[in-house]
Design a protein around this motif. Structure first.
Motif, PDB file in Angstrom:
ATOM      1  N   THR A 112       0.738  -1.043  -0.028  1.00 21.34           N
ATOM      2  CA  THR A 112      -0.078   0.192   0.050  1.00 21.34           C
ATOM      3  C   THR A 112       0.745   1.312   0.211  1.00 21.34           C
ATOM      4  O   THR A 112       2.118   1.173   0.272  1.00 21.34           O
ATOM      5  CB  THR A 112      -0.945  -0.066   1.079  1.00 21.34           C
ATOM      6  N   GLY A 113       0.213   2.053  -0.437  1.00 16.38           N
ATOM      7  CA  GLY A 113       0.966   3.483  -0.399  1.00 16.38           C
ATOM      8  C   GLY A 113      -0.046   4.844  -0.509  1.00 16.38           C
ATOM      9  O   GLY A 113      -1.063   4.610  -0.643  1.00 16.38           O
ATOM     10  N   ILE A 114       0.678   5.821  -1.027  1.00 15.33           N
ATOM     11  CA  ILE A 114       0.096   7.225  -1.202  1.00 15.33           C
ATOM     12  C   ILE A 114       0.402   7.740  -2.494  1.00 15.33           C
ATOM     13  O   ILE A 114       1.471   8.048  -2.818  1.00 15.33           O
ATOM     14  CB  ILE A 114       0.259   8.267   0.073  1.00 15.33           C
ATOM     15  N   VAL A 115      -0.535   8.178  -3.213  1.00 14.21           N
ATOM     16  CA  VAL A 115      -0.379   8.708  -4.413  1.00 14.21           C
ATOM     17  C   VAL A 115      -0.684  10.524  -4.344  1.00 14.21           C
ATOM     18  O   VAL A 115      -1.762  10.891  -3.620  1.00 14.21           O
ATOM     19  CB  VAL A 115      -1.255   8.366  -5.571  1.00 14.21           C
ATOM     20  N   SER A 116       0.270  11.209  -4.857  1.00 18.47           N
ATOM     21  CA  SER A 116       0.022  12.433  -4.713  1.00 18.47           C
ATOM     22  C   SER A 116       0.661  13.159  -5.931  1.00 18.47           C
ATOM     23  O   SER A 116       1.316  12.511  -6.908  1.00 18.47           O
ATOM     24  CB  SER A 116       0.989  13.181  -3.493  1.00 18.47           C
ATOM     25  N   VAL A 117       0.163  14.642  -6.148  1.00 14.36           N
ATOM     26  CA  VAL A 117       0.776  15.144  -7.370  1.00 14.36           C
ATOM     27  C   VAL A 117       1.971  15.902  -6.781  1.00 14.36           C
ATOM     28  O   VAL A 117       2.148  16.830  -5.592  1.00 14.36           O
ATOM     29  CB  VAL A 117      -0.336  16.535  -7.478  1.00 14.36           C
ATOM     30  N   GLU A 118       2.926  15.665  -7.600  1.00 15.65           N
ATOM     31  CA  GLU A 118       4.438  16.243  -7.467  1.00 15.65           C
ATOM     32  C   GLU A 118       4.590  17.693  -8.093  1.00 15.65           C
ATOM     33  O   GLU A 118       4.970  18.546  -7.373  1.00 15.65           O
ATOM     34  CB  GLU A 118       5.322  15.377  -8.067  1.00 15.65           C
ATOM     35  N   THR A 119       4.161  17.536  -9.175  1.00 13.44           N
ATOM     36  CA  THR A 119       4.277  19.050  -9.936  1.00 13.44           C
ATOM     37  C   THR A 119       3.239  19.209 -11.348  1.00 13.44           C
ATOM     38  O   THR A 119       2.988  18.244 -11.904  1.00 13.44           O
ATOM     39  CB  THR A 119       5.733  19.173 -10.730  1.00 13.44           C
ATOM     40  N   LEU A 120       2.833  20.383 -11.329  1.00 13.52           N
ATOM     41  CA  LEU A 120       2.119  20.703 -12.675  1.00 13.52           C
ATOM     42  C   LEU A 120       2.920  20.766 -13.680  1.00 13.52           C
ATOM     43  O   LEU A 120       3.994  21.217 -13.541  1.00 13.52           O
ATOM     44  CB  LEU A 120       1.215  21.989 -12.341  1.00 13.52           C
ATOM     45  N   ASP A 121       2.342  20.469 -15.031  1.00 17.16           N
ATOM     46  CA  ASP A 121       3.113  20.694 -16.264  1.00 17.16           C
ATOM     47  C   ASP A 121       3.027  22.252 -16.339  1.00 17.16           C
ATOM     48  O   ASP A 121       1.885  22.982 -15.907  1.00 17.16           O
ATOM     49  CB  ASP A 121       2.191  19.929 -17.334  1.00 17.16           C
ATOM     50  N   GLY A 122       3.678  22.955 -17.211  1.00 15.76           N
ATOM     51  CA  GLY A 122       3.533  24.316 -17.446  1.00 15.76           C
ATOM     52  C   GLY A 122       2.424  24.703 -18.222  1.00 15.76           C
ATOM     53  O   GLY A 122       1.662  25.723 -18.250  1.00 15.76           O
ATOM     54  N   SER A 123       1.748  23.646 -19.002  1.00 13.02           N
ATOM     55  CA  SER A 123       0.552  23.752 -19.444  1.00 13.02           C
ATOM     56  C   SER A 123      -0.821  23.858 -18.599  1.00 13.02           C
ATOM     57  O   SER A 123      -1.940  24.393 -19.025  1.00 13.02           O
ATOM     58  CB  SER A 123       0.090  22.875 -20.786  1.00 13.02           C
ATOM     59  N   GLN A 124      -0.418  23.544 -17.645  1.00 10.27           N
ATOM     60  CA  GLN A 124      -1.576  23.627 -16.554  1.00 10.27           C
ATOM     61  C   GLN A 124      -1.736  24.818 -15.411  1.00 10.27           C
ATOM     62  O   GLN A 124      -2.267  24.751 -14.584  1.00 10.27           O
ATOM     63  CB  GLN A 124      -1.233  22.223 -15.644  1.00 10.27           C
ATOM     64  N   MET A 125      -0.863  25.788 -15.766  1.00 15.56           N
ATOM     65  CA  MET A 125      -0.906  27.117 -15.125  1.00 15.56           C
ATOM     66  C   MET A 125      -1.209  28.244 -15.829  1.00 15.56           C
ATOM     67  O   MET A 125      -0.689  28.342 -16.883  1.00 15.56           O
ATOM     68  CB  MET A 125       0.624  27.315 -14.330  1.00 15.56           C
ATOM     69  N   ALA A 126      -2.079  29.041 -15.492  1.00 13.42           N
ATOM     70  CA  ALA A 126      -2.380  30.265 -16.239  1.00 13.42           C
ATOM     71  C   ALA A 126      -1.409  31.024 -16.641  1.00 13.42           C
ATOM     72  O   ALA A 126      -0.461  31.260 -15.773  1.00 13.42           O
ATOM     73  CB  ALA A 126      -3.366  31.233 -15.535  1.00 13.42           C
ATOM     74  N   PRO A 127      -1.108  31.592 -17.898  1.00 12.69           N
ATOM     75  CA  PRO A 127      -0.127  32.290 -18.293  1.00 12.69           C
ATOM     76  C   PRO A 127       0.410  33.393 -17.701  1.00 12.69           C
ATOM     77  O   PRO A 127       1.404  34.049 -17.373  1.00 12.69           O
ATOM     78  CB  PRO A 127       0.054  32.242 -19.690  1.00 12.69           C
ATOM     79  N   CYS A 128      -0.888  34.315 -17.207  1.00 11.09           N
ATOM     80  CA  CYS A 128      -0.659  35.569 -16.818  1.00 11.09           C
ATOM     81  C   CYS A 128      -1.718  35.674 -15.511  1.00 11.09           C
ATOM     82  O   CYS A 128      -2.784  35.200 -15.555  1.00 11.09           O
ATOM     83  CB  CYS A 128      -0.920  36.429 -17.631  1.00 11.09           C
ATOM     84  N   VAL A 129      -1.243  36.439 -14.340  1.00 15.45           N
ATOM     85  CA  VAL A 129      -2.169  36.651 -13.370  1.00 15.45           C
ATOM     86  C   VAL A 129      -1.853  38.091 -13.147  1.00 15.45           C
ATOM     87  O   VAL A 129      -0.985  38.683 -12.848  1.00 15.45           O
ATOM     88  CB  VAL A 129      -1.522  35.709 -12.082  1.00 15.45           C
ATOM     89  N   THR A 130      -3.199  38.912 -12.414  1.00 13.74           N
ATOM     90  CA  THR A 130      -3.243  40.185 -12.147  1.00 13.74           C
ATOM     91  C   THR A 130      -3.014  39.889 -10.828  1.00 13.74           C
ATOM     92  O   THR A 130      -2.591  41.153 -10.276  1.00 13.74           O
ATOM     93  CB  THR A 130      -4.336  40.798 -12.853  1.00 13.74           C
ATOM     94  N   SER A 131      -3.639  39.048  -9.906  1.00 15.09           N
ATOM     95  CA  SER A 131      -3.449  39.131  -8.385  1.00 15.09           C
ATOM     96  C   SER A 131      -3.540  37.373  -8.000  1.00 15.09           C
ATOM     97  O   SER A 131      -4.185  36.759  -8.654  1.00 15.09           O
ATOM     98  CB  SER A 131      -4.377  40.047  -7.865  1.00 15.09           C
TER      99      SER A 131
END
Length: 139
Positions: free
Chosen positions: A68-87
């Motif tokens: 048994t074990g635990i599955v987790s998210v290690e990192t997001l791919d660059g395509s999974q983050m909005a390219p620009c953020v205002t706040s």
């Protein structure tokens, strides 16, 4: 190409193979959104929310009793983050594949002598988001 924004309740689907380990989740993995905005009455997911995804799983290796074990998210791919953020933190997008980690908690045991346990070292895999909304896309 635009990609839907990930919202609270979005399911994370993990590919079953983490190296030589075949991993089966005990229950579906879901995202919990902490963003201030909402889409269709669901909070948006922002970068950092993926770190809270942790699921119990059983794993199999040929010739071994299951572990048994635990599955987790290690990192997001660059395509999974909005390219620009205002706040605030960037929004998480459906994008391509994320990197996942499987960490054994109880090792699989070789079924015949010398009955040695599998390594407790984590192994890496991949996953993706199943879109829960299609009203808002970014990109």
């Amino acid at each position: 190409m635009s990609s839907p924004v990930v919202v609270d309740g979005t399911v994370v689907v993990f590919e079953p193979m983490f190296g030589q380990r075949q991993v089966v989740l005990s229950e579906p993995a879901g995202m919990s959104g902490s963003g201030e905005a909402t889409i269709d009455q669901r909070r948006v997911c922002v970068v950092g929310d993926e770190k809270r995804v942790q699921c119990q799983a059983q794993y199999f290796i040929p010739g071994y009793a299951p572990g048994t074990g635990i599955v987790s998210v290690e990192t997001l791919d660059g395509s999974q983050m909005a390219p620009c953020v205002t706040s605030g933190a960037p929004l998480i997008l459906m994008g391509q594949k994320l990197v996942a980690r499987f960490t054994p908690t109880v090792p699989a045991i070789m079924s015949s002598p010398p009955n040695s346990p599998d390594s407790m070292a984590p192994s890496m895999g991949h996953g993706c988001f199943l879109p829960q909304q299609t009203l808002v896309s970014v990109g």
